[in-house]
Design a protein around this motif. Structure first.
Motif, mmCIF file in Angstrom:
data_model
loop_
_atom_site.group_PDB
_atom_site.id
_atom_site.type_symbol
_atom_site.label_atom_id
_atom_site.label_comp_id
_atom_site.label_asym_id
_atom_site.label_seq_id
_atom_site.Cartn_x
_atom_site.Cartn_y
_atom_site.Cartn_z
ATOM 1 N N THR A 37 24.004 -7.194 4.761
ATOM 2 C CA THR A 37 24.459 -8.364 3.620
ATOM 3 C C THR A 37 25.661 -9.028 3.785
ATOM 4 O O THR A 37 26.469 -9.735 3.022
ATOM 5 C CB THR A 37 24.736 -7.660 2.328
ATOM 6 O OG1 THR A 37 25.598 -6.622 2.594
ATOM 7 C CG2 THR A 37 23.207 -6.996 1.900
ATOM 8 N N HIS A 38 26.067 -8.841 5.197
ATOM 9 C CA HIS A 38 27.523 -9.586 5.527
ATOM 10 C C HIS A 38 27.230 -10.855 6.390
ATOM 11 O O HIS A 38 26.332 -10.660 7.395
ATOM 12 C CB HIS A 38 28.375 -8.463 6.529
ATOM 13 C CG HIS A 38 28.489 -7.084 6.028
ATOM 14 N ND1 HIS A 38 29.595 -7.110 5.027
ATOM 15 C CD2 HIS A 38 27.911 -6.117 5.969
ATOM 16 C CE1 HIS A 38 29.536 -5.823 4.574
ATOM 17 N NE2 HIS A 38 28.752 -5.240 5.296
ATOM 18 N N GLU A 61 31.012 -19.762 -0.819
ATOM 19 C CA GLU A 61 30.910 -18.123 -0.986
ATOM 20 C C GLU A 61 30.162 -17.859 -2.198
ATOM 21 O O GLU A 61 29.109 -17.024 -2.446
ATOM 22 C CB GLU A 61 32.545 -17.481 -1.342
ATOM 23 C CG GLU A 61 33.268 -17.667 -0.149
ATOM 24 C CD GLU A 61 34.738 -17.292 -0.528
ATOM 25 O OE1 GLU A 61 35.160 -17.292 -1.511
ATOM 26 O OE2 GLU A 61 35.703 -17.116 0.688
ATOM 27 N N GLN A 65 26.711 -15.365 -2.010
ATOM 28 C CA GLN A 65 26.958 -14.188 -3.068
ATOM 29 C C GLN A 65 25.717 -14.069 -3.950
ATOM 30 O O GLN A 65 25.300 -12.989 -4.420
ATOM 31 C CB GLN A 65 28.423 -14.160 -3.692
ATOM 32 C CG GLN A 65 29.253 -13.885 -2.748
ATOM 33 C CD GLN A 65 30.886 -14.063 -3.393
ATOM 34 O OE1 GLN A 65 30.944 -14.339 -4.589
ATOM 35 N NE2 GLN A 65 31.726 -13.629 -2.582
ATOM 36 N N GLY A 68 22.817 -12.446 -2.538
ATOM 37 C CA GLY A 68 22.918 -11.153 -2.117
ATOM 38 C C GLY A 68 24.063 -10.937 -1.067
ATOM 39 O O GLY A 68 24.104 -9.693 -0.561
ATOM 40 N N ALA A 69 24.767 -11.793 -0.761
ATOM 41 C CA ALA A 69 25.777 -11.458 0.427
ATOM 42 C C ALA A 69 26.886 -10.567 -0.163
ATOM 43 O O ALA A 69 27.304 -11.154 -1.392
ATOM 44 C CB ALA A 69 26.239 -12.630 1.029
ATOM 45 N N SER A 70 27.208 -9.805 0.218
ATOM 46 C CA SER A 70 28.187 -8.683 -0.038
ATOM 47 C C SER A 70 29.598 -9.141 0.549
ATOM 48 O O SER A 70 30.655 -9.035 -0.207
ATOM 49 C CB SER A 70 28.005 -7.298 0.240
ATOM 50 O OG SER A 70 27.847 -7.047 1.694
ATOM 51 N N SER A 71 29.634 -9.698 1.715
ATOM 52 C CA SER A 71 30.996 -10.504 2.207
ATOM 53 C C SER A 71 30.526 -11.750 2.854
ATOM 54 O O SER A 71 29.520 -12.009 3.539
ATOM 55 C CB SER A 71 31.504 -9.271 3.006
ATOM 56 O OG SER A 71 30.825 -9.352 4.122
#
Length: 348
Positions: A37-38, A61, A65, A68-71
């Motif tokens: 998820t990065h 960003e 996000q 589902g992107a965590s970073s």
């Protein structure tokens, strides 16, 4: 698990704030790397020192996000000269037909062109232009201003604009303020240096403002013409035969007499006249008494001679309304008059 297709689809919804096109379509997205998820990716800005970099970063960003992107690690770069030239060529091609005519100048473009003109300077023509444009934008319309007063440009100062248009090779992206896009000669001079050009150069710059500017989708383009009936007014009539005109005058009979020449030229060039705006019509005292400092009847006399009507009487501003800006708040008396004028144009 995130895949490249998900990322591209999400970024397809992120637009460049100036060009109003997807950053994917504009080829600004490079080198996407996914690890669970990065995410990491490169964003190529169109120009160095892009003032909207932070906005682009925030939008990217948030879009990633949301899937589902965590970073999200973003590395910013800048397009090469060759890439900017290719983008400029692509933008110009999208904005014009095969003959090079801008799409918005074609008969069924949906853009309403309104030229604001007067017989002489100092009657408030530019004040009418910017306040009518802002009033239309407040009503949800997509509006641009072309400041065609090449010698006497003043609109950037009146709108308190210090930013310059973004240039992509030979293509300009208009500055936007108060929801209105603007192109003006004032952006391209050194300080307050005068412009000393003859007719052919005037024509070239007006054509550039129309052809080599990415206006995007507009409902209205207001054109602030120089006073009188000179080269710019003649060229504009030839380039935009479908334009309509608003004649600005003061109540003084001498001013309205001179303004009639601009109206007669509009008739000669087959431009329809939307009406006459009388600026500095009166000053209303604390007791509600209207004081006609420049007399009365000039606008009505002008409208009668041009077989049109007076569509607005703009009074002097009250002391508390003079905030240093030439754009009036919509709650003020003058702001309300411009709102009514904009509504009349929309629903006429």
């Amino acid at each position: 698990m995130l895949v490249q297709e998900d990322v591209i689809n999400a970024l397809q919804q992120v637009q460049d704030p100036e060009l109003h096109q997807s950053i994917v379509t504009l080829n600004m997205v490079r080198n996407i790397h996914i690890s669970g998820t990065h995410l990491s990716l490169d964003i190529m800005l169109t120009i160095p020192g892009c003032p909207l970099k932070a906005k682009i970063q925030q939008d990217v960003e948030e879009a990633l996000q949301a899937i589902g992107a965590s970073s999200v690690a973003i590395t910013f770069g800048v397009m090469t000269e060759q890439e900017r030239r290719a983008l400029s060529t692509s933008l110009q091609a999208k904005n014009a037909n095969e003959q090079g005519m801008p799409n918005m100048l074609q008969p069924h473009s949906g853009v309403q062109f309104i030229a604001i003109t007067s017989g002489k300077g100092g009657v408030g023509k530019s004040t009418v232009t910017i306040n009518l444009a802002v009033a239309l934008a407040r009503l949800g319309k997509r509006v641009g201003i072309l400041d065609a007063d090449i010698y006497g440009f003043s609109i950037p100062t009146m709108m308190n604009i210090e930013q310059k248009p973004t240039m992509l090779d030979q293509t300009a992206i208009p500055v936007e303020s108060h929801g209105v896009k603007l192109m003006s000669m004032g952006f391209f001079t050194n300080g307050n240096q005068p412009v000393m050009w003859r007719g052919p150069m005037l024509n070239k710059w007006i054509r550039n403002f129309l052809v080599n500017t990415v206006w995007g989708d507009l409902d209205f383009l207001l054109i602030d013409l120089p006073p009188g009936t000179g080269d710019v007014a003649i060229d504009m009539a030839a380039m935009i035969p479908q334009a309509q005109e608003i004649i600005v005058t003061t109540p003084h009979l001498a001013a309205s007499h001179v303004a009639s020449r601009a109206g007669l030229m509009a008739q000669h060039t087959k431009h329809s006249i939307l009406g006459v705006v009388e600026n500095m019509a009166y000053f209303e005292g604390a007791d509600g008494q209207k004081n006609y400092l420049f007399g009365q009847g000039g606008a009505e006399h002008l409208a009668k001679s041009l077989q049109t009507e007076v569509i607005a009487h703009i009074p002097f501003a009250q002391p508390e309304e003079n905030t240093g800006s030439s754009i009036y708040d919509e709650e003020t008396v003058i702001g309300e008059i411009f709102t009514h004028l904009a509504e009349d144009l929309l629903y006429q």
